[in-house]
Design a protein around this motif. Structure first.
Motif, mmCIF file in Angstrom:
data_model
loop_
_atom_site.group_PDB
_atom_site.id
_atom_site.type_symbol
_atom_site.label_atom_id
_atom_site.label_comp_id
_atom_site.label_asym_id
_atom_site.label_seq_id
_atom_site.Cartn_x
_atom_site.Cartn_y
_atom_site.Cartn_z
ATOM 1 N N ILE A 62 0.884 -1.144 0.191
ATOM 2 C CA ILE A 62 -0.061 0.199 -0.106
ATOM 3 C C ILE A 62 1.009 1.343 -0.011
ATOM 4 C CG2 ILE A 62 -1.795 1.132 1.286
ATOM 5 C CD1 ILE A 62 -2.653 -1.415 2.315
ATOM 6 N N GLN A 63 0.463 2.124 -0.781
ATOM 7 C CA GLN A 63 1.367 3.306 -1.048
ATOM 8 C C GLN A 63 1.036 4.293 0.092
ATOM 9 O OE1 GLN A 63 3.604 3.774 -3.478
ATOM 10 N NE2 GLN A 63 3.299 1.683 -3.706
ATOM 11 N N ALA A 64 1.962 5.297 0.311
ATOM 12 C CA ALA A 64 3.219 5.318 -0.468
ATOM 13 C C ALA A 64 4.295 4.312 0.155
ATOM 14 C CB ALA A 64 3.988 6.672 0.030
ATOM 15 N N ALA A 65 4.726 3.603 -0.716
ATOM 16 C CA ALA A 65 5.920 2.355 -0.254
ATOM 17 C C ALA A 65 6.987 2.216 -1.142
ATOM 18 C CB ALA A 65 5.021 1.022 -0.397
ATOM 19 N N GLY A 66 8.105 2.057 -0.518
ATOM 20 C CA GLY A 66 9.435 2.274 -1.328
ATOM 21 C C GLY A 66 10.495 1.646 -0.484
ATOM 22 N N HIS A 67 11.682 1.691 -1.122
ATOM 23 C CA HIS A 67 12.938 1.327 -0.173
ATOM 24 C C HIS A 67 14.101 1.864 -0.941
ATOM 25 C CE1 HIS A 67 12.876 -1.969 -3.286
ATOM 26 N NE2 HIS A 67 14.126 -1.581 -3.219
ATOM 27 N N GLU A 68 15.249 2.005 -0.130
ATOM 28 C CA GLU A 68 16.742 2.500 -0.536
ATOM 29 C C GLU A 68 17.357 1.728 -0.285
ATOM 30 O OE1 GLU A 68 19.479 6.439 -0.681
ATOM 31 O OE2 GLU A 68 17.281 6.779 -0.592
ATOM 32 N N VAL A 69 18.418 1.121 -0.973
ATOM 33 C CA VAL A 69 19.568 0.276 -0.593
ATOM 34 C C VAL A 69 20.842 1.001 -0.615
ATOM 35 C CG1 VAL A 69 20.808 -1.790 -1.192
ATOM 36 C CG2 VAL A 69 18.522 -1.860 -1.627
ATOM 37 N N GLY A 70 21.509 1.040 0.368
ATOM 38 C CA GLY A 70 22.775 1.734 0.432
ATOM 39 C C GLY A 70 24.085 1.030 0.846
ATOM 40 N N GLU A 71 25.135 1.717 1.198
ATOM 41 C CA GLU A 71 26.264 0.702 1.186
ATOM 42 C C GLU A 71 25.936 0.250 2.524
ATOM 43 O OE1 GLU A 71 31.192 1.184 1.575
ATOM 44 O OE2 GLU A 71 29.930 2.790 0.614
ATOM 45 N N GLY A 72 25.879 -1.070 2.802
ATOM 46 C CA GLY A 72 25.974 -1.811 4.096
ATOM 47 C C GLY A 72 24.615 -1.331 4.757
ATOM 48 N N PHE A 73 23.441 -1.040 4.017
ATOM 49 C CA PHE A 73 22.185 -0.920 4.906
ATOM 50 C C PHE A 73 20.956 -0.703 3.907
ATOM 51 C CE2 PHE A 73 22.815 3.538 3.692
ATOM 52 C CZ PHE A 73 21.822 3.846 3.416
ATOM 53 N N THR A 74 19.632 -1.139 4.088
ATOM 54 C CA THR A 74 18.551 -0.525 3.492
ATOM 55 C C THR A 74 17.621 0.085 4.321
ATOM 56 O OG1 THR A 74 17.231 -2.558 3.806
ATOM 57 C CG2 THR A 74 18.834 -2.979 2.343
ATOM 58 N N VAL A 75 16.821 0.899 3.866
ATOM 59 C CA VAL A 75 15.476 1.523 4.443
ATOM 60 C C VAL A 75 14.382 1.000 3.604
ATOM 61 C CG1 VAL A 75 16.879 3.335 5.630
ATOM 62 C CG2 VAL A 75 15.952 3.556 3.160
ATOM 63 N N GLU A 76 13.258 0.700 4.333
ATOM 64 C CA GLU A 76 11.885 0.443 3.604
ATOM 65 C C GLU A 76 10.813 0.854 4.321
ATOM 66 O OE1 GLU A 76 14.642 -1.858 3.766
ATOM 67 O OE2 GLU A 76 14.261 -1.864 6.018
ATOM 68 N N ALA A 77 9.835 1.230 3.648
ATOM 69 C CA ALA A 77 8.505 1.533 4.455
ATOM 70 C C ALA A 77 7.293 1.592 3.511
ATOM 71 C CB ALA A 77 8.679 3.353 4.710
ATOM 72 N N ASN A 78 6.087 1.240 4.014
ATOM 73 C CA ASN A 78 4.749 1.170 3.342
ATOM 74 C C ASN A 78 3.786 1.740 4.030
ATOM 75 O OD1 ASN A 78 3.320 -1.196 4.747
ATOM 76 N ND2 ASN A 78 5.366 -1.844 4.502
ATOM 77 N N LEU A 79 2.746 2.381 3.336
ATOM 78 C CA LEU A 79 1.646 2.966 3.808
ATOM 79 C C LEU A 79 2.122 4.207 4.543
ATOM 80 C CD1 LEU A 79 -1.542 1.240 5.426
ATOM 81 C CD2 LEU A 79 -1.383 3.817 5.781
ATOM 82 N N MET A 80 3.048 5.144 4.011
ATOM 83 C CA MET A 80 3.620 6.221 4.704
ATOM 84 C C MET A 80 2.641 7.402 4.335
ATOM 85 S SD MET A 80 5.985 5.358 6.235
ATOM 86 C CE MET A 80 5.116 3.750 6.802
ATOM 87 N N ASP A 81 2.789 8.425 4.841
ATOM 88 C CA ASP A 81 1.919 9.696 4.863
ATOM 89 C C ASP A 81 2.613 10.135 3.533
ATOM 90 O OD1 ASP A 81 0.345 11.714 5.376
ATOM 91 O OD2 ASP A 81 1.873 13.169 5.920
ATOM 92 N N ARG A 82 3.959 10.051 3.138
ATOM 93 C CA ARG A 82 4.231 10.490 1.914
ATOM 94 C C ARG A 82 5.798 9.679 1.489
ATOM 95 N NH1 ARG A 82 4.157 14.989 5.314
ATOM 96 N NH2 ARG A 82 6.285 15.700 6.218
ATOM 97 N N ALA A 83 5.972 9.830 0.316
ATOM 98 C CA ALA A 83 7.227 9.305 -0.311
ATOM 99 C C ALA A 83 8.475 9.574 -0.032
ATOM 100 C CB ALA A 83 7.019 9.027 -1.897
#
Length: 327
Positions: A130-151
């Motif tokens: 469910i939106q807003a949903a997405g992720h970002e992969v960095g060096e040695g980490f990831t961040v991820e979220a779904n049903l957020m207020d905004r992207a």
């Protein structure tokens, strides 16, 4: 529904595959999380917040020397167990995640992230999260979220993690706070958790879990999680002080107890043991004011003094014990 893991060439000794047709959870665990490895210490961790009761019992997984996993949205806990098992066999996190997704017919409702002990990271956000949903992969980490207020939530988390100084707990908490500052979960806040393990297994699992803290239900779970992280640091120092006392290393014990007391003012057990360490090392003049403060706040500690002398945690010196009890 998952395909059999053996058919994918993923034989996992002593670990059974999940049922072939496990029903979806009735409701998704909408949340934001971060999975990371500390490049300096090698420690591995997960931190998470959600408007869902006891998110820490479902989302975070970690094993010393192996990796860390977050499984959320329509949570499937087997991603945690099987992901760690695959990484333990030597599969990099991206390969482990790819293999598990290939075996999951419901992959499009999943959000999963992994990092292994070498810092290789991967994440997946299904098209039906469910939106807003997405992720970002960095060096040695990831961040991820779904049903957020905004992207903007997960980019803010990545920025905060990269830009924060301190240990892994500080940096994970900074990422969660950045997410909340961007609006966080559309529904608000309820629970949070942090799990950090050592980057190398010592063979003593009880010593390898550095932080394992949960806020199950709270109107401001991040504030409470920050308080618990501070307390955990203080009690780890207390444990170190106890070890020094057992080894009769009184200067080291004094320093550990004193630092613990500064981190957790108002918890009188900490200055009490600092006073014990001082008195046992011949520094009675420094110890007595501490005993006085503790006994004034919580008189029952005085009853412990003679019992400590009986087991050589205080000198069997009648004059010394009398001076302490007079406070």
């Amino acid at each position: 529904m998952r395909a059999p893991l053996l058919a994918l060439g993923l034989a996992l000794p002593l670990l059974a595959a999940p049922p072939a047709s496990a029903p979806l959870p009735r409701r998704p665990v909408h949340t934001f999380s971060i999975v990371a490895r500390d490049a300096v210490t090698g420690d591995l961790g997960v931190a998470v917040q959600s408007h869902w009761f006891s998110v820490g019992s479902a989302v975070p997984w970690a094993e010393p020397g192996v990796g860390a996993v977050a499984t959320q949205s329509f949570t499937d806990p087997s991603y945690g167990a099987l992901g760690l098992a695959l990484m333990k066999t030597g599969k990099p996190a991206p390969e482990a995640l790819k293999a598990l997704l290939a075996a999951d017919a419901d992959r499009e409702v999943r959000q999963v992230a992994m990092v292994d002990a070498q810092g290789r990271a991967a994440a997946h956000t299904g098209a039906k999260c469910i939106q807003a949903a997405g992720h970002e992969v960095g060096e040695g980490f990831t961040v991820e979220a779904n049903l957020m207020d905004r992207a903007t939530v997960w980019p803010a988390m990545a920025k905060a993690f990269r830009g924060t100084q301190g240990d892994l707990a500080d940096r994970l908490l900074a990422a969660l706070r950045a997410a909340q500052a961007e609006g966080g979960d559309l529904r608000g806040m309820q629970s949070a958790a942090i799990l950090i393990v050592k980057g190398k297994a010592s063979g003593q699992p009880w010593n390898d879990r550095l932080f394992d803290l949960r806020v199950e239900d709270n109107p401001d779970p991040l504030r409470e999680l920050g308080r618990l992280i501070q307390l955990r640091r203080a009690y780890r120092l207390m444990d170190e002080g106890d070890g020094f006392v057992t080894a009769a290393k009184w200067p080291e014990a004094k320093a550990a107890y004193a630092t613990a007391a500064k981190l957790a003012p108002g918890i009188w057990e900490m200055p009490f043991w600092q006073a014990v360490a001082l008195a046992s090392s011949g520094k009675l003049d420094e110890a007595l004011p501490l005993f006085k403060r503790v006994f004034a706040a919580e008189p029952f500690w005085k009853r412990l003094v003679p019992r400590l002398a009986e087991v050589d945690q205080l000198p069997k010196d009648p004059a010394l014990l009398k001076a302490i009890e007079a406070q």
